[in-house]
Write a protein that holds these residues in place. Structure first.
Motif, PDB file in Angstrom:
ATOM      1  N   THR A 150      -3.865   1.816  -3.193  1.00  0.00           N
ATOM      2  CA  THR A 150      -4.246   2.972  -2.388  1.00  0.00           C
ATOM      3  C   THR A 150      -4.576   2.481  -0.978  1.00  0.00           C
ATOM      4  O   THR A 150      -4.884   1.293  -0.788  1.00  0.00           O
ATOM      5  N   PRO A 151      -4.560   3.370  -0.009  1.00  0.00           N
ATOM      6  CA  PRO A 151      -4.982   2.957   1.332  1.00  0.00           C
ATOM      7  C   PRO A 151      -6.401   2.384   1.340  1.00  0.00           C
ATOM      8  O   PRO A 151      -6.683   1.438   2.077  1.00  0.00           O
ATOM      9  N   GLU A 152      -7.277   2.904   0.505  1.00  0.00           N
ATOM     10  CA  GLU A 152      -8.652   2.388   0.441  1.00  0.00           C
ATOM     11  C   GLU A 152      -8.671   0.950  -0.085  1.00  0.00           C
ATOM     12  O   GLU A 152      -9.420   0.114   0.426  1.00  0.00           O
ATOM     13  N   GLU A 153      -7.852   0.667  -1.080  1.00  0.00           N
ATOM     14  CA  GLU A 153      -7.790  -0.693  -1.627  1.00  0.00           C
ATOM     15  C   GLU A 153      -7.238  -1.670  -0.591  1.00  0.00           C
ATOM     16  O   GLU A 153      -7.769  -2.768  -0.414  1.00  0.00           O
ATOM     17  N   VAL A 208       0.829  -1.202   0.000  1.00  0.00           N
ATOM     18  CA  VAL A 208       0.000   0.000   0.000  1.00  0.00           C
ATOM     19  C   VAL A 208       0.869   1.259   0.000  1.00  0.00           C
ATOM     20  O   VAL A 208       1.933   1.302   0.612  1.00  0.00           O
ATOM     21  N   LYS A 209       0.381   2.285  -0.672  1.00  0.00           N
ATOM     22  CA  LYS A 209       1.048   3.588  -0.719  1.00  0.00           C
ATOM     23  C   LYS A 209       0.840   4.300   0.618  1.00  0.00           C
ATOM     24  O   LYS A 209      -0.178   4.950   0.840  1.00  0.00           O
ATOM     25  N   THR A 210       1.814   4.136   1.524  1.00  0.00           N
ATOM     26  CA  THR A 210       1.744   4.769   2.846  1.00  0.00           C
ATOM     27  C   THR A 210       3.107   5.361   3.178  1.00  0.00           C
ATOM     28  O   THR A 210       4.073   5.185   2.433  1.00  0.00           O
ATOM     29  N   HIS A 245       5.396   5.794   0.066  1.00  0.00           N
ATOM     30  CA  HIS A 245       4.373   5.930  -0.986  1.00  0.00           C
ATOM     31  C   HIS A 245       4.769   5.250  -2.287  1.00  0.00           C
ATOM     32  O   HIS A 245       4.380   5.677  -3.365  1.00  0.00           O
TER      33      HIS A 245
END
Length: 185
Positions: free
Chosen positions: A152-155, A140-142, A147
């Motif tokens: 995405t965090p939602e995914e 995840v892009k965190t 990043h």
């Protein structure tokens, strides 16, 4: 960059010190464990308490002896987990992670996630009235991945939510990856 290139880039740009390794275990294992212990009475008061630990496929260790011990759900204990974590820190401090087969890249993160996976299974065994599972949300892009992740965090979050919403009385003590039950080791 593909996944392998991104991980190589992260590895080159994030070498661990002993202090960082110790803090990593404190955050990713002990911090999570202490929060769980504090909230356990509330979960037990629920008619369908669920505990979902965000894990990682990086917690799937390559050392066969460690894998066997952590996968022995009938015999692994919290005390033994803490002995292993202490052993890891001593080996890390001595520059000897290779000696016992600990992971070299992202060492503390991998070991902490493997320990949390084992602790989750201990909890599932100890509290059959709860649903205790682990889930790998993906790359995840965190901030932790600078990043560089693919999701995405939602995914990634949707994978955690899917496990939290499994039917009542469903599986416990399991590891999930890509919306499916997977192996801990």
């Amino acid at each position: 960059m593909d996944r392998v290139q991104r991980l190589e880039w992260l590895w080159k740009n994030s070498q661990e010190t002993y202090d960082a390794a110790k803090k990593g275990l404190q955050t990713n294992y002990y911090g999570t464990k202490y929060v769980i212990e504090a909230l356990l009475p509330l979960l037990q008061a629920s008619s369908d308490g669920r505990l979902i630990n965000v894990s990682s496929v990086l917690g799937q260790l390559r050392n066969e002896e460690l894998k066997q011990e952590l996968n022995d759900v009938d015999n692994i204990t919290e005390e033994r987990l803490e002995e292993l974590l202490d052993m890891f820190l001593k080996d890390f401090e001595a520059g000897a992670v290779d000696t016992r087969g600990w992971p070299r890249a992202f060492s503390a993160y991998k070991v902490a996630k493997a320990a949390m996976n084992a602790f989750s299974r201990i909890l599932a065994r100890r509290h059959p009235e709860l649903r205790v599972n682990c889930v790998h949300p993906g790359y995840v892009k965190t901030d932790i991945t600078i990043h560089s992740g693919f999701l995405t965090p939602e995914e990634g979050g949707s994978k955690v939510v899917a496990v939290a919403l499994l039917p009542e009385g469903g599986v416990t003590g399991a590891f999930f990856e890509d919306f499916k039950e997977s192996s801990f080791v």
